[in-house]
Design a protein around this motif. Structure first.
Motif, PDB file in Angstrom:
ATOM      1  N   GLY A   1       0.827  -1.202   0.000  1.00 44.09           N
ATOM      2  CA  GLY A   1       0.000   0.000   0.000  1.00 44.09           C
ATOM      3  C   GLY A   1       0.856   1.244   0.000  1.00 44.09           C
ATOM      4  N   SER A   2       0.215   2.408   0.016  1.00 39.55           N
ATOM      5  CA  SER A   2       1.017   3.626  -0.008  1.00 39.55           C
ATOM      6  C   SER A   2       0.655   4.562   1.140  1.00 39.55           C
ATOM      7  CB  SER A   2       0.885   4.332  -1.354  1.00 39.55           C
ATOM      8  OG  SER A   2      -0.390   4.901  -1.454  1.00 39.55           O
ATOM      9  N   VAL A   3       1.706   5.241   1.611  1.00 43.40           N
ATOM     10  CA  VAL A   3       1.566   6.163   2.737  1.00 43.40           C
ATOM     11  C   VAL A   3       2.195   7.489   2.336  1.00 43.40           C
ATOM     12  CG1 VAL A   3       2.207   6.570   5.155  1.00 43.40           C
ATOM     13  CG2 VAL A   3       1.790   4.237   4.366  1.00 43.40           C
ATOM     14  N   PHE A   4       1.371   8.532   2.235  1.00 44.02           N
ATOM     15  CA  PHE A   4       1.915   9.861   1.945  1.00 44.02           C
ATOM     16  C   PHE A   4       1.777  10.717   3.194  1.00 44.02           C
ATOM     17  CE2 PHE A   4       0.663  14.265   1.099  1.00 44.02           C
ATOM     18  CZ  PHE A   4       1.846  14.749   0.543  1.00 44.02           C
ATOM     19  N   VAL A   5       2.889  11.267   3.657  1.00 44.83           N
ATOM     20  CA  VAL A   5       2.867  12.134   4.841  1.00 44.83           C
ATOM     21  C   VAL A   5       3.546  13.441   4.456  1.00 44.83           C
ATOM     22  CG1 VAL A   5       3.683  12.400   7.218  1.00 44.83           C
ATOM     23  CG2 VAL A   5       2.943  10.159   6.429  1.00 44.83           C
ATOM     24  N   ASP A   6       2.819  14.553   4.543  1.00 42.63           N
ATOM     25  CA  ASP A   6       3.377  15.833   4.142  1.00 42.63           C
ATOM     26  C   ASP A   6       4.050  16.515   5.329  1.00 42.63           C
ATOM     27  OD1 ASP A   6       4.044  18.021   2.708  1.00 42.63           O
ATOM     28  OD2 ASP A   6       2.048  18.927   2.722  1.00 42.63           O
ATOM     29  N   GLY A   7       5.359  16.458   5.394  1.00 45.04           N
ATOM     30  CA  GLY A   7       6.095  17.109   6.475  1.00 45.04           C
ATOM     31  C   GLY A   7       6.670  16.116   7.461  1.00 45.04           C
ATOM     32  N   GLN A   8       7.141  16.666   8.580  1.00 48.23           N
ATOM     33  CA  GLN A   8       7.788  15.815   9.575  1.00 48.23           C
ATOM     34  C   GLN A   8       6.780  15.385  10.641  1.00 48.23           C
ATOM     35  OE1 GLN A   8      10.464  17.774  12.271  1.00 48.23           O
ATOM     36  NE2 GLN A   8      10.233  15.910  13.480  1.00 48.23           N
TER      37      GLN A   8
END
Ligand SMILES: Nc1ncnc2c1ncn2[C@@H]1O[C@H](COP(=O)(O)OP(=O)(O)OP(=O)(O)O)[C@@H](O)[C@H]1O
Length: 264
Positions: A80-87
């Motif tokens: 699957g995919s995990v997009f996290v914008d930033g820290q």
């Protein structure tokens, strides 16, 4: 709306073995597979907008901590995919602390790893120590800390580095009342600054107080995702019914879920 976290078809698979021999054979025998696949998370999808405060609920073992750890980048997803914008920064009891190092060394190591300059480290270190109220214990090894002290150190580090995304996993449940209140105030400040926050707690009161959205996990799958007003009453109803179940019925409920988690 700007997206902060986008999770698509996320699964986390663990290999479970009946004994050490099976584990060893799985490592050394080529072309043969030993042990059983177990899905802690299965096909989880949801999207979080910037500034959302999302609570994860679900009975023990439903995958809340696994999901927090994946979003924080502490453990990898299987598919699957995990997009996290930033820290993203995770606050959890025991998370990310080196037991052999002192509190101060843990702070310095964490800040160095995050790429802060020497000058920033000096200022932040002071703030973190002050917030933690660990006083002279700051120079003692973390292995001598109580769970409340560890949680205070972890919380102080994570909140003071001012991340873009904050994940709090049961970290407030072990501190004393005064520290919890102070932490809640700091979290409200964080919320007001419009940053994204995730919150794992068995306290539904805390969930109501903080969260705008709730993700309800049931044995690794999304049961419901929506506004707190929509999801939390349904989860509360479920809990009431679950508590009313006989020991035998609870066992059957868990067994059915586990069968699903093992088979996928
Ligand atoms: N390293 C691991 N190896 C094998 N199984 C694991 C591992 N970590 C977690 N699990 C399993 O994954 C499932 C989800 O665990 P997780 O800790 O995410 O649940 P949780 O909802 O946070 O539970 P709790 O409310 O008890 O904290 C559980 O069945 C757990 O036993």
């Amino acid at each position: 709306m700007e997206k902060s976290v986008v999770i698509e078809d996320l699964s986390k698979k663990y290999k479970l073995y009946n004994n050490r021999k099976e584990r060893l054979l799985d490592l050394i025998v080529p072309g043969k597979s030993y042990g059983h696949d177990f899905y802690a998370l299965h096909n989880v999808s949801f999207t979080v907008d910037k500034g959302d405060i999302v609570g994860f609920v679900g009975v023990n073992g439903s995958g809340k901590s696994t999901l927090s750890n994946i979003i924080a980048g502490v453990i990898p997803e299987t598919t699957g995919s995990v997009f996290v914008d930033g820290q993203a920064s995770l606050i959890a009891v025991n998370a990310g602390l080196d037991r052999k190092l002192t509190g101060r060394e843990n702070i310095e190591l964490k800040l160095l790893m995050l790429g802060f300059s020497k000058h920033e480290i000096r200022t932040l270190e002071k703030d973190i120590i002050e917030f933690s109220e660990l006083e002279q214990f700051i120079d003692q090894p973390v292995k001598s800390y109580s769970s409340g002290m560890k949680s205070r150190l972890g919380f102080s580090i994570s909140i003071n580095i001012d991340p873009d995304i904050l994940l709090i996993d049961e970290a407030l449940s072990v501190g004393d009342k005064t520290f919890s209140e102070k932490s809640i105030e700091k979290m409200l400040e964080f919320k007001q600054s419009g940053k994204t926050m995730f919150f794992v707690s068995h306290s539904l009161g805390q969930m109501k107080r903080f969260c705008e959205k709730i993700l309800w996990l049931e044995f690794g799958e999304v049961k419901m995702y929506g506004s707190t007003e929509e999801v939390l009453p349904k989860y509360e109803d479920f809990l009431k019914n679950y508590k009313k179940m006989s020991k035998e019925d609870k066992k059957i409920f868990r067994k059915k879920a586990l069968e699903k988690q093992f088979k996928k």
